[in-house]
Scaffold this motif. Structure first.
Motif, PDB file in Angstrom:
ATOM      1  N   ASN A 211      -1.092 -14.188   4.461  1.00 58.71           N
ATOM      2  CA  ASN A 211      -0.276 -13.657   2.880  1.00 58.71           C
ATOM      3  C   ASN A 211      -0.811 -13.598   2.075  1.00 58.71           C
ATOM      4  O   ASN A 211      -0.746 -13.196   0.605  1.00 58.71           O
ATOM      5  N   LYS A 212      -2.354 -14.384   1.383  1.00 58.99           N
ATOM      6  CA  LYS A 212      -3.226 -14.253   0.194  1.00 58.99           C
ATOM      7  C   LYS A 212      -3.969 -12.841   0.767  1.00 58.99           C
ATOM      8  O   LYS A 212      -4.201 -12.230  -0.488  1.00 58.99           O
ATOM      9  N   LEU A 213      -3.984 -12.829   1.628  1.00 58.13           N
ATOM     10  CA  LEU A 213      -4.998 -10.999   1.946  1.00 58.13           C
ATOM     11  C   LEU A 213      -3.659 -10.121   1.321  1.00 58.13           C
ATOM     12  O   LEU A 213      -4.031  -8.999   1.043  1.00 58.13           O
ATOM     13  N   ALA A 214      -2.624  -9.755   2.115  1.00 60.29           N
ATOM     14  CA  ALA A 214      -1.858  -9.027   1.542  1.00 60.29           C
ATOM     15  C   ALA A 214      -1.104  -9.209   0.261  1.00 60.29           C
ATOM     16  O   ALA A 214      -1.054  -7.902  -0.539  1.00 60.29           O
ATOM     17  N   LEU A 215      -1.237 -10.030  -0.616  1.00 62.01           N
ATOM     18  CA  LEU A 215      -1.585  -9.779  -2.397  1.00 62.01           C
ATOM     19  C   LEU A 215      -2.520 -10.130  -2.722  1.00 62.01           C
ATOM     20  O   LEU A 215      -2.573  -8.867  -3.430  1.00 62.01           O
ATOM     21  N   ASN A 216      -3.542 -10.430  -2.189  1.00 66.81           N
ATOM     22  CA  ASN A 216      -5.103  -9.881  -3.019  1.00 66.81           C
ATOM     23  C   ASN A 216      -5.062  -7.774  -2.731  1.00 66.81           C
ATOM     24  O   ASN A 216      -5.819  -7.356  -3.486  1.00 66.81           O
ATOM     25  N   ALA A 217      -4.469  -7.501  -2.018  1.00 66.78           N
ATOM     26  CA  ALA A 217      -4.728  -5.825  -1.131  1.00 66.78           C
ATOM     27  C   ALA A 217      -3.906  -5.495  -2.104  1.00 66.78           C
ATOM     28  O   ALA A 217      -4.201  -4.308  -2.390  1.00 66.78           O
ATOM     29  N   ALA A 218      -2.685  -5.996  -2.615  1.00 69.17           N
ATOM     30  CA  ALA A 218      -1.728  -5.120  -3.339  1.00 69.17           C
ATOM     31  C   ALA A 218      -2.014  -5.044  -4.508  1.00 69.17           C
ATOM     32  O   ALA A 218      -0.952  -5.032  -5.613  1.00 69.17           O
ATOM     33  N   GLY A 219      -2.798  -6.160  -5.387  1.00 73.72           N
ATOM     34  CA  GLY A 219      -3.635  -6.285  -6.575  1.00 73.72           C
ATOM     35  C   GLY A 219      -3.550  -7.124  -6.668  1.00 73.72           C
ATOM     36  O   GLY A 219      -3.673  -7.062  -8.840  1.00 73.72           O
TER      37      GLY A 219
ATOM     38  N   ALA B 254       0.717   2.844  -2.624  1.00 75.98           N
ATOM     39  CA  ALA B 254      -0.852   2.007  -1.952  1.00 75.98           C
ATOM     40  C   ALA B 254      -0.834   1.691  -0.036  1.00 75.98           C
ATOM     41  O   ALA B 254      -1.714   1.191   0.255  1.00 75.98           O
ATOM     42  N   ALA B 255       0.905   1.106   0.148  1.00 80.76           N
ATOM     43  CA  ALA B 255       0.726   0.369   1.384  1.00 80.76           C
ATOM     44  C   ALA B 255       0.135   1.874   1.859  1.00 80.76           C
ATOM     45  O   ALA B 255      -0.565   0.973   3.130  1.00 80.76           O
ATOM     46  N   LYS B 256       0.878   3.023   2.179  1.00 78.01           N
ATOM     47  CA  LYS B 256       0.505   3.768   2.733  1.00 78.01           C
ATOM     48  C   LYS B 256      -0.958   4.187   3.184  1.00 78.01           C
ATOM     49  O   LYS B 256      -1.806   4.249   3.878  1.00 78.01           O
ATOM     50  N   THR B 257      -2.023   3.696   1.438  1.00 69.78           N
ATOM     51  CA  THR B 257      -3.294   4.131   1.304  1.00 69.78           C
ATOM     52  C   THR B 257      -4.561   2.728   2.023  1.00 69.78           C
ATOM     53  O   THR B 257      -5.944   3.495   2.211  1.00 69.78           O
ATOM     54  N   THR B 258      -3.370   1.822   1.815  1.00 65.99           N
ATOM     55  CA  THR B 258      -4.183   0.136   2.340  1.00 65.99           C
ATOM     56  C   THR B 258      -3.901  -0.452   3.365  1.00 65.99           C
ATOM     57  O   THR B 258      -2.668  -0.943   2.968  1.00 65.99           O
ATOM     58  N   PRO B 259      -3.822   0.072   4.159  1.00 69.84           N
ATOM     59  CA  PRO B 259      -3.297  -0.764   5.387  1.00 69.84           C
ATOM     60  C   PRO B 259      -3.368  -2.077   5.449  1.00 69.84           C
ATOM     61  O   PRO B 259      -2.591  -3.109   6.421  1.00 69.84           O
ATOM     62  N   ALA B 260      -4.262  -2.400   4.820  1.00 76.36           N
ATOM     63  CA  ALA B 260      -4.446  -3.727   4.711  1.00 76.36           C
ATOM     64  C   ALA B 260      -3.007  -4.906   4.169  1.00 76.36           C
ATOM     65  O   ALA B 260      -2.515  -5.743   4.728  1.00 76.36           O
ATOM     66  N   ILE B 261      -2.543  -4.105   3.323  1.00 77.28           N
ATOM     67  CA  ILE B 261      -0.998  -4.153   2.465  1.00 77.28           C
ATOM     68  C   ILE B 261       0.110  -4.686   4.174  1.00 77.28           C
ATOM     69  O   ILE B 261       0.260  -6.199   4.291  1.00 77.28           O
ATOM     70  N   TRP B 262       0.888  -3.566   4.791  1.00 73.19           N
ATOM     71  CA  TRP B 262       1.222  -3.571   5.486  1.00 73.19           C
ATOM     72  C   TRP B 262       1.396  -4.010   6.558  1.00 73.19           C
ATOM     73  O   TRP B 262       1.632  -5.372   7.140  1.00 73.19           O
ATOM     74  N   LYS B 263       0.072  -4.450   6.613  1.00 69.77           N
ATOM     75  CA  LYS B 263      -0.100  -5.401   8.109  1.00 69.77           C
ATOM     76  C   LYS B 263      -0.400  -6.742   7.940  1.00 69.77           C
ATOM     77  O   LYS B 263       0.288  -6.873   8.723  1.00 69.77           O
ATOM     78  N   ASN B 264      -0.739  -7.047   6.329  1.00 74.01           N
ATOM     79  CA  ASN B 264      -0.316  -8.723   6.022  1.00 74.01           C
ATOM     80  C   ASN B 264       0.490  -9.338   6.161  1.00 74.01           C
ATOM     81  O   ASN B 264       0.982  -9.955   6.325  1.00 74.01           O
TER      82      ASN B 264
END
Length: 395
Positions: free
Chosen positions: A109-117, A306-316
């Motif tokens: 959850n924290k990794l998704a939040l960080n990756a999304a801004g 951002a989710a398209k260019t940063t896989p860490a967002i959608w994966k997390n």
């Protein structure tokens, strides 16, 4: 930390074990086949924590008590816990999966939040999508062969579930906000003060008096939270306020859920605790959509780009949604099989493990004063949970 296929496989294995995907009451201790058998053609197979498929077993005696039928395993009558030499390995597995799921949920959850801004990102969108992932998985369990029996609720039942579902959504979303605005450990410390909110609501809103002994425990809880906040390097008022809002929603949800389950016939129509949580998740997701549009709707295009260019967002996001759904059902199974004191110890231990473990993984501060305040606050929560039992024994 990367979300690997192994991590995703683990949550599916945990979910399969906890949800009873073969439709009957099965014990984790009955796993006798090798991991290779998991690859057989059947689409849905229950597995244990090692990936071994569970063997089939007959349903429990049809004359079993009806109250035992409200189990997470698709509504089938719950069988006696499998034990070996006095050890309930099934219960141990649920504890392990509950803790593991909660731990990995907080990290992903924290990794998704960080990756999304981070603080300027999309906490409402992420919290809603996490509920959406759980909702899709719940629906999958209903449509998959031999998975979970569908509930037979009425439209009136759904209307009665709205308060619980709304509070569930509010508590989850506010928690995600708190973790996005500050350290996970700090949000967990503040959330540990939930009994204080529950006590006030129970006493003054729901008319359920709290004992004097419990009231005396609350200053210990609040004092620990304050002490932990003094040296918090990532302190933010927004994180504190969001965590307090989450506590309020959680406290209301607990009282509303009790009212819901006291409704005549609703347990039978739901069929299982798993169905209750599934419907709560689905309704919570649907109710979160207007809040997403209101708060972050104008920026949703930026999020999906951002989710398209940063896989860490959608994966997390996907991983955290699965972990969240899975650990909540495992926690339900664990709490149904234990008494009040065991529940208090388990919740206390879980909180400590998450705070320290996540802080170490994510590099958050573990200042001695913060740890002392954390220890005092969590001890206060534990004492609050068992104080009435201790006082009663002395009389």
């Amino acid at each position: 930390m990367k979300v690997t296929p192994l991590a995703l496989l683990t949550i599916f294995a945990a979910s399969s074990s906890a949800f009873g995907l073969n439709g009957g009451a099965k014990s984790v201790a009955r796993a006798t086949r090798s991991a290779v058998s998991f690859q057989k053609p059947a689409l849905v197979q229950a597995v244990d924590v090692h990936g071994n498929r569970l063997g089939s077993s007959a349903l429990g005696d049809a004359s079993a008590d009806a109250s035992d039928a409200l189990s997470v395993r698709g509504g089938a009558a719950a069988s006696a816990p499998a034990k070996s030499g006095g050890i309930d390995f099934g219960l141990m597995a649920y504890f392990a999966l509950w803790y593991l799921g909660n731990y990995y949920y907080n990290i992903t959850n924290k990794l998704a939040l960080n990756a999304a801004g981070g603080k300027t990102g999309f906490p409402m969108t992420i919290s809603s999508l996490q509920l959406g992932v759980g909702a899709l998985y719940a629906i999958y369990l209903w449509v998959a062969p031999d998975a979970r029996k569908k509930p037979t609720i009425t439209m009136q039942d759904l209307v009665k579930m709205i308060p619980v579902s709304f509070c569930f959504m509010g508590a989850h979303s506010a928690s995600v906000f708190a973790m996005g605005m500050g350290a996970v450990s700090f949000a967990q410390i503040v959330k540990a003060a939930e009994p204080a909110f529950s006590a006030v609501l129970s006493q003054y809103v729901y008319g359920k008096p709290i004992s004097r002994a419990k009231w005396l425990c609350l200053p210990v809880v609040i004092g620990g939270v304050i002490l932990a906040s003094v040296k918090e390097l990532d302190f933010a008022w927004s994180a504190l306020i969001s965590a307090c809002i989450a506590n309020t929603f959680a406290a209301v949800k607990g009282n509303e859920n009790k009212k819901l389950m006291d409704t005549p016939g609703i347990k039978d129509r739901l069929g299982s605790v798993g169905n209750q949580f599934a419907l709560t998740t689905i309704l919570g997701f649907l109710m979160s959509i207007p809040f997403v549009l209101a708060k972050e709707g104008s920026r949703l295009g930026d999020f999906f780009q951002a989710a398209k260019t940063t896989p860490a967002i959608w994966k997390n996001v996907v991983a955290s949604g699965l972990w969240f759904y899975g650990y909540n059902e495992c926690a339900t199974m664990t709490l149904k099989k234990t008494n009040a004191v065991t529940q208090s110890v388990a919740n206390t231990a879980k909180r400590v493990i998450v705070i320290i473990g996540v802080a170490l993984v994510l590099g958050e501060s573990l200042d001695p004063i913060k740890l002392l305040g954390c220890s005092i606050g969590i001890f206060g929560v534990f004492l609050y949970s068992i104080i009435d039992t201790l006082v009663a024994k002395k009389k």
